[in-house]
Design a protein around this motif. Structure first.
Motif, mmCIF file in Angstrom:
data_model
loop_
_atom_site.group_PDB
_atom_site.id
_atom_site.type_symbol
_atom_site.label_atom_id
_atom_site.label_comp_id
_atom_site.label_asym_id
_atom_site.label_seq_id
_atom_site.Cartn_x
_atom_site.Cartn_y
_atom_site.Cartn_z
ATOM 1 N N GLN B 35 0.831 -1.210 0.000
ATOM 2 C CA GLN B 35 0.000 0.000 0.000
ATOM 3 C C GLN B 35 0.866 1.262 0.000
ATOM 4 O O GLN B 35 0.541 2.241 -0.686
ATOM 5 C CB GLN B 35 -0.920 0.018 1.226
ATOM 6 N N ALA B 38 2.545 1.668 -3.413
ATOM 7 C CA ALA B 38 1.496 2.088 -4.359
ATOM 8 C C ALA B 38 1.126 3.549 -4.124
ATOM 9 O O ALA B 38 0.905 4.304 -5.079
ATOM 10 C CB ALA B 38 0.264 1.193 -4.205
ATOM 11 N N LEU B 39 1.102 3.952 -2.864
ATOM 12 C CA LEU B 39 0.771 5.344 -2.514
ATOM 13 C C LEU B 39 1.762 6.310 -3.172
ATOM 14 O O LEU B 39 1.355 7.270 -3.847
ATOM 15 C CB LEU B 39 0.803 5.488 -0.988
ATOM 16 N N VAL B 42 1.412 6.003 -7.171
ATOM 17 C CA VAL B 42 0.165 6.569 -7.721
ATOM 18 C C VAL B 42 0.160 8.092 -7.590
ATOM 19 O O VAL B 42 -0.141 8.819 -8.548
ATOM 20 C CB VAL B 42 -1.081 5.942 -7.034
#
Lengths: 109, 185
Positions: B35, B38-39, B42
């Motif tokens: 996560q 990905a944070l 993104v």
């Protein structure tokens, strides 16, 4: 990239999840619901990217809640589908139903 | 968590970090890392798409700083340090050269990060990705034209692979050092 009132598949899925969750819709619950449906791990950042895009396009609204200790003092961001969002979902459903029709291999009559 | 928050652009990510914290109590450590990576990816991707010219400028700054470093220190070393006779397979020399390149790339990452503080690591990532792509393409080209699995060829391939990791890594380390916004958390 979806334009106008057209929805991409992820947009549609998240709007449907917002409708199902109602007032309980925020990042964690939305991601859980998608994971239960798709049986795949979801990146919360990707969910937020889609949610922010839906808010920008007027399909959803967001509102900050109260900060909690469990979240390191950070507030939840609640999301809610708008009337425009509901209309877009309905329109997408009608399009899919039309495409489904007369396709016996997909269970269409 | 602090490490990742430090990398982020000045974006509204508080609720998202809160969600990751809340959910990580019932998830594995791998989920948490996934996560967080990905944070950063993104959010950085969004910043890059929103500022294409700034991204190009950041890459140009990275290249310019690296060339300037090479000109100044490379030529100084060649003129002032007596290296003596050096066989091509000298591992220590190879390591020193890689270290020299890594320091230059870290300086590039630092300069990009320092000049784009508001964008966090987002402006450093494209230059790091460029370095990774160049390194990996070199590795793949060498692997495809490999004549034999001799000791020398194997070490050469391993070296190219190490370069394609250490070069972008150096850019990111430099960028991370420059950003220094620990107060985001």
């Amino acid at each position: 990239m979806a334009t106008g009132s057209a929805l991409g598949s992820t947009d549609l899925m998240i709007l449907l999840v917002l409708m199902r969750l109602g007032d309980e819709a925020y990042g964690v619950t939305i991601a859980r619901e998608i994971e239960e449906t798709t049986r795949r791990t979801v990146a919360l950042a990707s969910v937020y990217a889609t949610l922010d895009r839906l808010v920008e396009r007027g399909f959803a609204t967001s509102e900050l809640g109260e900060p909690t200790a469990e979240r390191g003092g950070r507030a939840k961001k609640h999301f809610r589908i708008t009337g425009k969002g509901v209309r877009a979902v309905r329109s997408a459903k009608q399009s899919f139903v039309r495409l489904w029709k007369d396709l016996p291999e997909l269970g269409g009559a | 968590m602090r490490f990742f928050a430090r990398l982020l652009p000045s974006h509204d990510v508080d609720a998202l970090i809160g969600d990751i914290l809340e959910e990580s109590h019932r998830r594995s450590r791998i989920w948490r890392w996934y996560q967080l990576v990905a944070l950063v990816v993104v959010i950085s991707g969004r910043v890059v798409r929103a500022h294409p010219m700034l991204t190009l400028r950041a890459i140009a700054i990275g290249v310019a700083v690296f060339l300037a470093y090479f000109q100044v220190f490379g030529i100084w070393i060649l003129n002032n340090v007596r290296l003596g006779p050096l066989p091509a397979s000298n591992a220590a020399l190879w390591l020193l050269v890689q270290l020299f390149f890594c320091l230059g790339l870290a300086a590039s990452g630092w300069a990009i990060g320092r000049l784009h503080l508001a964008q966090g690591i987002a402006m450093v990532l494209p230059f790091a990705i460029l370095m990774a792509v160049l390194g990996l393409s070199d590795f793949v080209r060498s692997a495809l034209t490999l004549h034999s699995w001799s000791m020398f060829e194997t070490f050469k391939l391993a070296g190219l692979l190490a370069k394609s990791i250490s070069f972008p890594g150096s850019v990111l380390v430099g960028g991370y050092w420059a950003i220094g916004r620990v107060d985001t958390v």
